[in-house]
Design an enzyme around this catalytic site. Structure first.
Site, PDB file in Angstrom:
ATOM      1  N   GLY A 204       0.824  -1.198   0.000  1.00 35.56           N
ATOM      2  CA  GLY A 204       0.000   0.000   0.000  1.00 35.56           C
ATOM      3  C   GLY A 204       0.860   1.250   0.000  1.00 35.56           C
ATOM      4  N   SER A 205       0.311   2.319   0.533  1.00 36.79           N
ATOM      5  CA  SER A 205       1.010   3.599   0.546  1.00 36.79           C
ATOM      6  C   SER A 205       2.123   3.604   1.582  1.00 36.79           C
ATOM      7  CB  SER A 205       0.022   4.729   0.865  1.00 36.79           C
ATOM      8  OG  SER A 205      -0.431   4.622   2.209  1.00 36.79           O
TER       9      SER A 205
ATOM     10  N   GLY B 204       2.293   1.933   5.283  1.00 38.14           N
ATOM     11  CA  GLY B 204       3.393   1.040   5.613  1.00 38.14           C
ATOM     12  C   GLY B 204       4.139   1.456   6.864  1.00 38.14           C
TER      13      GLY B 204
ATOM     14  N   GLU C 285       5.704  -3.488   0.992  1.00 42.22           N
ATOM     15  CA  GLU C 285       5.785  -3.115  -0.422  1.00 42.22           C
ATOM     16  C   GLU C 285       4.971  -1.838  -0.589  1.00 42.22           C
ATOM     17  OE1 GLU C 285       7.741  -4.482  -2.395  1.00 42.22           O
ATOM     18  OE2 GLU C 285       8.072  -6.530  -1.726  1.00 42.22           O
TER      19      GLU C 285
ATOM     20  N   CYS D 229       2.235   0.420  -8.559  1.00 42.71           N
ATOM     21  CA  CYS D 229       3.357   0.926  -7.772  1.00 42.71           C
ATOM     22  C   CYS D 229       4.597   1.072  -8.651  1.00 42.71           C
ATOM     23  CB  CYS D 229       3.633   0.020  -6.585  1.00 42.71           C
ATOM     24  SG  CYS D 229       3.799  -1.718  -6.997  1.00 42.71           S
TER      25      CYS D 229
END
Length: 507
Positions: free
Chosen positions: A238-239, A243, A260, A294
């Site tokens: 995610g963002s 994270g 990630e 991403c």
């Protein structure tokens, strides 16, 4: 729609499962709307705290049995999952495309990634090997082995609603772990479909209840997993903001995490590049999945000698893009995930203009009856400085920033001069430039490519990035080690007990 029926998706769906058992949840409803046409697809009942604890306890008990299954036998189960995914590829790919908004080709490609990771994990199930080492003590043998961790919590993002879960689950399962999956609340139906596919395989093979579990809901579900001492590993996608919160929570309890997070990926276009090939990589990287990967290309760093000619090619290519229904394979660009994403896209354009950005391809919301969902936007290009605050930020939308450079050292400095460090690329036919880009003084990203774009990755290589991208690795190579604990073993087969380092301790 036929693909919903084929995947066992109904109007109202239970969202909590320990495998074959779907729990009668008392949670709130999560309604899934398609960004393609704005229509309601279905409803998922979210998981309550009581139900979450039930899932975790069932998973904990399942681990005690599952870890005893020989790894090749666990691999055989994953092989059958791969076959089941092949049989359901068309339907699942359509659901991914319709619920998330990516093109049908990309939706099918995402399911193919699931199939590929199954194939990889099957082979891996016979290669979970350690090392042997020579002991300094006579009649001693040293070696190391790997053991499963237990429950692996998987928190996935909306942009890859099925593939990223499979990267984690298939590796975790062959390693002997069990999985609890918290999908994005923006694409909950994809998790129901995957659980239905897996359940059928598990039931045929008497896999313990709780090896594959799902919990649906919002942020609080992720927080429960992150703070739960019963879950030794959290893999979160995610963002960067999300994270950091997950990493802090898991780190506070000394758990393990695979993060990630965001990317701000650039392609360097050298004066020695094949410009036609570079164009394909740049455009797909920037507009594929409507810029919601991403690994999407956010920045183009173009040599001053080819800047004008390449800019002209870009503008012409963007003029040929077809925006529309993602299920229509003639279209290149589908919708953003929701209207909040559209709002962030428009705000980013305004911020870029406020900082002095010059848009050579204008953005905006696409109007018309076929775009009634309000989620379709125009891919756009802005000439901008690498130092712009908005350029330093990851916007999950098809906004491409371009800039000039004069020396390769300057280009690499631009490439590295952002907080994120996921994917990077250089387009060049100059061997020295390519090797410099890949050297210790080159790209600081987890992924560095030559003559291919930033977007997409093969299953065989470890996937992940550095800096604010989180540092985690998933998928191929030796990423499996993150799902296991290392144990060093020493065996004394002699008749005395010599101590290490020559220490004497006589009684």
């Amino acid at each position: 729609m036929e693909f919903l029926k084929a995947l066992g998706i109904e109007g109202l769906n239970k969202g909590t499962s320990t495998g074959s058992e779907w729990i009668e949840s008392k949670g709130e409803n999560i309604i899934s709307y398609s960004p393609a046409d704005g229509k309601e697809i279905g409803t998922v009942i979210s998981t309550t705290r009581e139900e979450y604890d039930q899932v975790i306890e069932t998973a904990r008990q399942a681990f005690l049995e599952w870890r005893k299954w020989p790894a090749p036998r666990r691999g055989e189960i994953v092989r059958q999952i791969g076959e089941a995914l092949r049989a359901n590829k068309e339907s699942l790919g359509q659901l991914v495309s319709y619920e998330m908004g990516k093109s049908l080709q990309e939706g099918l490609g995402e399911v193919q990634e699931m199939i590929d990771i199954c194939d990889f994990a099957v082979g891996l199930s016979r290669q979970l090997h350690g090392l042997t080492m020579h002991s300094e003590r006579p009649s001693h043998r040293m070696y190391e082995q790997w053991h499963p961790l237990g429950i692996v919590g998987v928190i996935s993002a909306f942009n890859f609603p099925v593939a990223v879960w499979s990267w984690n689950a298939m590796l975790a399962w062959v390693c002997g772990n069990v999985c609890v999956w918290k999908p994005s609340e923006k694409v909950p139906l994809c998790s129901i479909a995957c659980q239905n596919i897996v359940n059928e395989v598990f039931s045929k093979n008497n896999v313990p209840e709780g090896v594959s579990s799902i919990v649906n809901g919002g942020r609080e579900l992720g927080e429960w997993l992150s703070h739960d001492n019963r879950v030794p590993l959290i893999s979160a996608t995610g963002s960067t903001r999300m994270g950091k919160a997950v990493g802090a929570a898991v780190g506070a309890r000394l758990g393990k995490s695979i993060l990630e997070l965001g990317g701000n990926n650039a392609i360097i276009i050298s004066k020695d590049a094949d410009l036609d090939m570079s164009l394909i990589g740049a455009v797909f990287g920037a507009v594929g999945t409507a810029g919601q990967r991403c690994t999407s290309t956010r920045r183009l760093i173009i040599h001053e000698s080819v800047y004008d000619s390449f800019k002209e090619k870009l503008v012409k290519a963007y003029g040929q893009l077809r925006i529309g229904d993602p299920l229509n394979q003639n279209n290149h660009v589908g919708p953003l995930i929701d209207k909040d994403a559209v709002k962030q896209y428009l705000e980013s354009i305004d911020k870029c203009k406020a900082e002095g950005g010059n848009f050579i391809v204008e953005g905006g919301v696409v109007e018309g009856p076929e775009f009634a969902s309000g989620c379709y936007v125009k891919p756009c290009i802005a000439e901008a400085g690498n130092h712009f605050r908005i350029v330093q930020h990851e916007t999950f939308a098809p906004i491409l920033y371009i800039m000039k450079y004069s020396t390769l050292e300057e280009a690499i400095a631009y490439q590295n001069g952002v907080p994120q460090g996921l994917s990077s690329a250089i387009m060049t036919l100059n061997l020295r430039e390519a090797e410099l880009f890949l050297s210790q003084g080159g790209s600081d990203c987890g992924i560095a490519n030559v003559n291919i774009g930033t977007s997409g990755a093969e299953i065989g290589g470890a996937f992940g990035g550095e800096k604010e991208t989180g540092g985690g690795r998933e998928s191929g190579s030796d990423a499996w080690k993150a799902y296991m604990r290392r144990q060093t073993n020493t065996i004394n087969y002699g008749t005395s007990l010599p101590l290490a380092q020559g220490i004497k301790f006589d009684l």
